[in-house]
Design an enzyme around this catalytic site. Structure first.
Site: not given
Ligand code: GLU
Length: 468
Positions: A60-62, A66, A102, A90
């Site tokens: 949760h640092h940002r 996602k 995820k 990433k």
């Molecule tokens: N599922 C993709 C990944 O592993 C995209 C994730 C996304 O766009 O939030 O990077």
């Protein structure tokens, strides 16, 4: 702990020692912040099935967090945790201002009708809403293995049913169809990012010399595992824009090989007509699909799932460069052996970041409520027209219609998305390569990528003064 999460954390530890960051801070970065496990019933025919599902927010640092949602029979908590963890690093590497997350639903999509899949997706979304695990400023899902734009449209629609009045509701999920607040260029984004990243990696003479290769993608031999969204677009762009030769391809039903190269679009057509990539004219069938990983080639692109190159097959891998288009395709142990052999591994958390990068653009588009290029496209076109007219007048020569069109085009959405992605992938590679060069004890790109991520994430925490 599964091998996958252990493998990710093993790589983290390997890099952490080069950062000099306090132990407590490293522990905070490494750990998964929230794990939500869900079970819900779905009526299939006359019976009820209990579906197991997850959403993990690693950091949760940002905010928002996602990451994609995976539909696969192999989903389990450790896998989702490992994938969420990778998302954090990433995003940091490509400067996308999100924490990692995820989701996973333990189903094999092939076993369900579209109507049943819709029911499952909507129920899963409702469970996320109930626990405040989704929202444009909270946690923003996207496609992953087994899901695509269709599922994202269902997620958005469900979200709107609950939160219709929210002005930014469309930013609650990315990877949506273009007609449902999606962005042009998102579906090809991961594959295109792989292309830009590898193209950059092979552009350095000294790096290529060490591998016994020349610079540039033209004529390089490529083997690809997986022809899903990532594998297909990678293959197609490597071939059409990079001039690379795809010599081997593997899918669910098997693998094929051709020394002369495989035309990817013709192969996709063949698969559509026959239901399989096998028996493709001009190519040989291989006896096992996993053999694609052992093909003698310049670049191997595993674009399927994790744990593909492991202790038991790593010694047979002959590629000089491995571009990890999938998440976690090479185990930490196997990677050690490959690095010793001088193989260049371009790590997942950098090379497949094109998807989340364009997701970020989509989210920004949703928050701004306007298509990229709408304001300036015509203005730029008119300016370039005036310039071309002026050049013609001053030189007394006429510029041809085709050339004029090329010179005066104002950028529309897909041009801007591609250019933003290209810039992102090039800059991030240069940062990683620079770290590897500067730190003499760092021998691989993954460790360098981790260091890049850790430096960025730690500065967010250090700014808070929590970790002196
Ligand atoms: N599922 C993709 C990944 O592993 C995209 C994730 C996304 O766009 O939030 O990077």
């Amino acid at each position: 702990m599964s091998n996958f999460l252990a493998s990710v954390n093993q790589n983290f530890d390997k890099a952490a020692i080069h950062t000099g960051l306090p132990k407590g801070l490293l522990e905070q970065i490494k750990i998964c912040n929230s794990v939500y496990q869900i079970h819900f019933p779905i009526k299939v025919g006359n019976e009820y099935k209990v579906i197991e599902a997850y959403r993990v927010q690693h950091s949760h640092h940002r905010l928002p967090t996602k990451g994609g949602i995976r539909f696969s029979q192999k989903v389990n908590q450790d896998e989702v945790m490992a994938l969420a963890t990778l998302m954090t690093y990433k995003c940091a590497i490509v400067d996308v201002p999100f924490g990692g997350a995820k989701g996973g639903v333990k189903i094999s999509p092939r076993e369900y009708t579209p109507a049943q899949l819709q029911k499952i997706t909507r129920r899963y979304t409702a469970e996320l809403i109930r626990k405040n695990f989704i929202g444009p400023g909270i946690d923003v899902p996207a496609p992953d293995y087994g899901t695509g734009a269709r599922e994202m449209a269902w997620i958005l629609d469900t979200y709107m049913q609950f939160k219709g009045g929210e002005i930014d509701a469309a930013g609650c999920v990315t990877g949506k169809p273009v007609t449902q607040h999606g962005i042009r260029g998102r579906s090809e984004a991961t594959g295109r990012g792989v292309y830009y990243g590898v193209r950059e990696a092979v552009s350095y003479k000294d790096d290529m010399k060490k591998l016994g290769l020349t610079t540039g993608l033209e004529g390089k031999t490529v083997a690809i595992q997986g022809l899903g969204n990532v594998g297909y677009h990678s293959a197609s762009i490597f071939q059409k824009e990079g001039g690379a030769k795809i010599i081997s391809v593997a899918e669910y039903e098997g693998a094929i090989y051709s020394e002369d190269g495989i035309d990817i679009d013709a192969l996709m057509k063949h698969r559509k007509e026959t239901g399989s990539i096998m028996d493709f004219p001009g190519a040989q069938n291989m006896d096992q699909r996993k053999k694609v990983l052992e093909v003698e080639c310049d670049i191997l692109i595993p674009a399927a799932l994790e744990n593909q190159i492991r202790n038991d097959n790593v010694d047979r891998v002959k590629a000089k460069i491995i571009a990890e288009a999938a998440n976690g395709p090479v185990t930490a142990e196997a990677a050690e052996k490959l690095i010793k052999r001088g193989v260049m591994i371009i790590p997942d958390m950098y090379i497949n970041a094109g998807g989340v990068t364009v997701s970020y653009f989509e989210w920004l588009k949703n928050l701004s409520h306007m298509r990229f290029g709408r304001m300036e496209k015509r203005f730029n076109h008119n300016t370039y027209m005036n310039l071309v007219n002026l050049v013609e007048r001053l030189t007394g020569k006429t510029i041809g219609a085709k050339e004029r069109e090329f010179l005066t085009k104002g950028a529309d959405e897909v041009d801007l998305v591609r250019s933003g992605l290209e810039e992102t992938m090039i800059t991030a590679y240069q940062e990683i390569r620079e770290i590897k060069k500067r730190k003499k004890k760092v021998e691989d790109l993954r460790t360098a990528a981790f260091i890049s991520a850790l430096n960025k994430i730690s500065s967010d925490y250090l700014a808070l003064g929590i970790f002196p």
